[in-house]
Design a protein around this motif. Structure first.
Motif, PDB file in Angstrom:
ATOM      1  N   THR A  35       2.349 -60.670 -71.887  1.00 54.41           N
ATOM      2  CA  THR A  35       1.173 -60.274 -72.670  1.00 54.41           C
ATOM      3  C   THR A  35       0.955 -58.768 -72.556  1.00 54.41           C
ATOM      4  OG1 THR A  35       0.132 -62.418 -72.275  1.00 54.41           O
ATOM      5  CG2 THR A  35      -1.294 -60.626 -73.012  1.00 54.41           C
ATOM      6  N   ASP A  95       6.053 -65.846 -70.596  1.00 52.75           N
ATOM      7  CA  ASP A  95       5.057 -65.266 -71.501  1.00 52.75           C
ATOM      8  C   ASP A  95       4.712 -63.858 -71.024  1.00 52.75           C
ATOM      9  OD1 ASP A  95       2.988 -64.672 -73.191  1.00 52.75           O
ATOM     10  OD2 ASP A  95       2.024 -66.624 -73.021  1.00 52.75           O
ATOM     11  N   TYR A 124       6.425 -74.420 -78.968  1.00 51.33           N
ATOM     12  CA  TYR A 124       5.679 -73.396 -78.216  1.00 51.33           C
ATOM     13  C   TYR A 124       6.147 -73.330 -76.768  1.00 51.33           C
ATOM     14  CZ  TYR A 124       1.886 -71.381 -75.470  1.00 51.33           C
ATOM     15  OH  TYR A 124       1.158 -70.637 -74.579  1.00 51.33           O
ATOM     16  N   TYR A 125       6.312 -74.489 -76.125  1.00 50.03           N
ATOM     17  CA  TYR A 125       6.719 -74.487 -74.722  1.00 50.03           C
ATOM     18  C   TYR A 125       8.188 -74.095 -74.550  1.00 50.03           C
ATOM     19  CZ  TYR A 125       2.227 -76.485 -73.542  1.00 50.03           C
ATOM     20  OH  TYR A 125       0.875 -76.672 -73.376  1.00 50.03           O
ATOM     21  N   SER A 167       7.961 -70.128 -74.981  1.00 46.06           N
ATOM     22  CA  SER A 167       7.196 -69.403 -73.961  1.00 46.06           C
ATOM     23  C   SER A 167       7.616 -69.793 -72.549  1.00 46.06           C
ATOM     24  CB  SER A 167       5.708 -69.678 -74.146  1.00 46.06           C
ATOM     25  OG  SER A 167       5.431 -71.062 -74.005  1.00 46.06           O
ATOM     26  N   THR A 168       8.929 -69.896 -72.318  1.00 42.19           N
ATOM     27  CA  THR A 168       9.399 -70.105 -70.948  1.00 42.19           C
ATOM     28  C   THR A 168       8.853 -68.991 -70.054  1.00 42.19           C
ATOM     29  OG1 THR A 168      11.426 -71.061 -71.855  1.00 42.19           O
ATOM     30  CG2 THR A 168      11.431 -70.502 -69.510  1.00 42.19           C
ATOM     31  N   VAL A 187      11.664 -65.817 -74.351  1.00 41.47           N
ATOM     32  CA  VAL A 187      10.469 -65.040 -74.006  1.00 41.47           C
ATOM     33  C   VAL A 187       9.534 -65.011 -75.204  1.00 41.47           C
ATOM     34  CG1 VAL A 187       9.596 -62.783 -73.294  1.00 41.47           C
ATOM     35  CG2 VAL A 187      11.784 -63.610 -72.396  1.00 41.47           C
ATOM     36  N   LEU A 188       8.244 -65.198 -74.930  1.00 44.83           N
ATOM     37  CA  LEU A 188       7.222 -65.068 -75.966  1.00 44.83           C
ATOM     38  C   LEU A 188       6.318 -63.897 -75.610  1.00 44.83           C
ATOM     39  CD1 LEU A 188       5.875 -66.200 -78.542  1.00 44.83           C
ATOM     40  CD2 LEU A 188       4.407 -67.576 -77.057  1.00 44.83           C
ATOM     41  N   VAL A 189       6.267 -62.902 -76.494  1.00 44.60           N
ATOM     42  CA  VAL A 189       5.439 -61.717 -76.292  1.00 44.60           C
ATOM     43  C   VAL A 189       4.145 -61.912 -77.082  1.00 44.60           C
ATOM     44  CG1 VAL A 189       5.324 -59.205 -76.411  1.00 44.60           C
ATOM     45  CG2 VAL A 189       7.549 -60.345 -76.145  1.00 44.60           C
ATOM     46  N   THR A 190       3.017 -61.834 -76.409  1.00 42.92           N
ATOM     47  CA  THR A 190       1.721 -62.033 -77.067  1.00 42.92           C
ATOM     48  C   THR A 190       0.872 -60.778 -76.948  1.00 42.92           C
ATOM     49  OG1 THR A 190       0.802 -63.009 -75.045  1.00 42.92           O
ATOM     50  CG2 THR A 190       1.726 -64.524 -76.671  1.00 42.92           C
ATOM     51  N   LYS A 230       4.309 -54.654 -79.459  1.00 40.00           N
ATOM     52  CA  LYS A 230       5.078 -55.806 -78.945  1.00 40.00           C
ATOM     53  C   LYS A 230       6.580 -55.668 -79.214  1.00 40.00           C
ATOM     54  CE  LYS A 230       2.569 -58.894 -81.192  1.00 40.00           C
ATOM     55  NZ  LYS A 230       1.441 -58.068 -81.713  1.00 40.00           N
TER      56      LYS A 230
END
Length: 425
Positions: free
Chosen positions: A182, A180, A173-174, A177-178, A39-42, A49
């Motif tokens: 926000t 994302d 990055y990909y 960010s399976t 998981v990517l938290v933006t 976050k």
């Protein structure tokens, strides 16, 4: 996903607010928690976050494993590989013992990589390997180790821009960010701003044992219209300052404004605008330097050509005074590259050997450029006489020692010997 579940998670992790974007972010965190998806938290700095990875870890099957939060921007580039992956004894200066990295310690748990956009490119390669097959190698070791770690990352950097500038790997990055998630900025959650302020005011009143502060109506309006570029962190700091410093518990708009930077209330901001002198890439800076060097080289060629054609170094220096000062410096001193006593321009050559060893009879003339055309025979005679005079004076000053005289004249001893024979000195 029911709202009851979202509300219970908010209470459990002390998340304040009812904004739909905030609720959607929490819903996604609850949904992905039982899986091992990265998981990517933006979101902007200060939006909270760090709460999302805690929710994901607590609701996952790894909740009994370790949870480690790592601020990638706070670790120096030279030691971050050692911090994340560990090192062997003697791997570098100061490595007196073998050390376990976070990926080894958190095996079976979760690692939260905050400010992941600040990772060096070399560390990004190592991280990509962990994400792809769970393998890593300690610094100073050749042994491949396995780890079973779930990675949740967060960043306030525009990752697509970072990829375009070559500061972040696209493949990493990909992988990160399976999913994302926000989090919205505080200015996008206007209904939550006063609610958050009241919560902070109540917390600080309890902490400092004083009555809670209360905003007047105009102050509330100003609070909700303010931009809050620092988001929740800035709001919390403002609430704490006012709680401690103000003796009156009813806060007016003027009092509130005195604690906030005047960055405008609800006005749009122009972002991303660059001045004409701002370069988007280092390549453009390099091109500019090369073009400036080319211009200087062309001016130098022009100056040398004028000198060769006119044969009058003094006249050339007077005509091109500004150019010579720009190329060789601001001081108006005689230029060592022009000999005004004779009509000879000397172009110095840098050699690693002595001139006697390096320059033979054929090469000597290449180091001196004489006037190509002599209109009158008298000029030629005067040039020879001048040269004979210089050689005689140099020999007299050095008591007939040819090597010392040659050094003084700036020529090789072999050239001086040939001149002595030529002029029968």
């Amino acid at each position: 996903m029911t709202m009851e579940n979202v509300q219970s998670i908010k209470q459990r992790f002390e998340i304040i607010g009812n904004d739909p974007k905030l609720n959607r972010a929490i819903e996604k965190a609850i949904q992905v928690a039982p899986t091992d998806i990265s998981v990517l938290v933006t979101g902007e700095s200060g939006v909270g976050k760090e709460s999302i990875p805690k929710i994901i870890h607590s609701l996952s099957h790894r909740k009994h494993g370790k949870y480690i939060a790592v601020n990638c921007g706070a670790i120096p580039e030279g030691t971050i590989d050692s911090e994340l992956f560990g090192h062997e004894k003697g791997a570098f200066t100061g490595a007196t013992n073998t050390r376990e990295g976070y990926f080894e310690v958190a095996d079976g748990g979760t690692i939260f990589l905050d400010e992941v956009g600040e990772l060096p490119l070399t560390t990004q390669v190592r991280l990509l390997r962990v994400l792809e097959n769970g393998e890593f190698i300690k610094v100073g070791s050749s042994q491949v180790q396995k780890t079973n770690v779930r990675i949740v990352a967060a960043t306030n950097v525009n990752m697509l821009e970072a990829i375009g500038k070559g500061k972040f790997r696209e493949d990493l990055y990909y992988r990160l960010s399976t999913v994302d998630i926000t989090l919205p900025a505080l200015r996008e959650r206007k209904e939550d701003i006063h609610l958050l302020f009241r919560k902070f005011a109540s917390d600080f009143a309890h902490k400092y044992k004083m009555p809670p502060i209360k905003l007047e109506d105009q102050a509330v309006q100003y609070l909700t219209k303010y931009r809050w570029s620092g988001n929740i962190r800035q709001l919390r700091n403002a609430a704490e300052q006012i709680s401690v410093l103000e003796t009156k518990r009813d806060i007016s708009m003027q009092t509130l404004m005195s604690y906030l930077p005047s960055e405008g209330s609800n006005l749009p901001q122009v972002i991303g605008k660059k001045s004409e002198s701002d370069f988007s890439t280092e390549r453009e800076i390099l091109y500019k330097i090369l073009f400036d060097m080319k211009s200087d080289l062309n001016d130098l060629k022009k100056l040398t050509l004028e000198l060769m054609q006119s044969g009058n170094s003094k006249n050339v220096q007077e005509t091109n005074k500004g150019l010579i000062q720009r190329i060789y410096g601001e001081k108006e001193e005689p230029n060592p590259y022009f000999e005004q006593e004779s009509r000879v321009a000397v172009i110095p050559t840098v050699t690693t050997q002595s001139q006697e060893e390096f320059i033979d009879d054929e090469d000597d003339d290449e180091n001196y450029i004489f006037a190509d055309t002599v209109e009158e025979e008298e000029d030629s005679l005067r040039l020879d006489q001048k040269e004979i005079e210089l050689i005689k004076k140099a020999l007299e000053r050095n008591k007939g020692k040819r090597k010392a005289a040659a050094d003084e004249l700036g020529i090789s001893e072999r050239t001086l010997y040939r001149k002595i024979k030529q002029f029968d000195l």
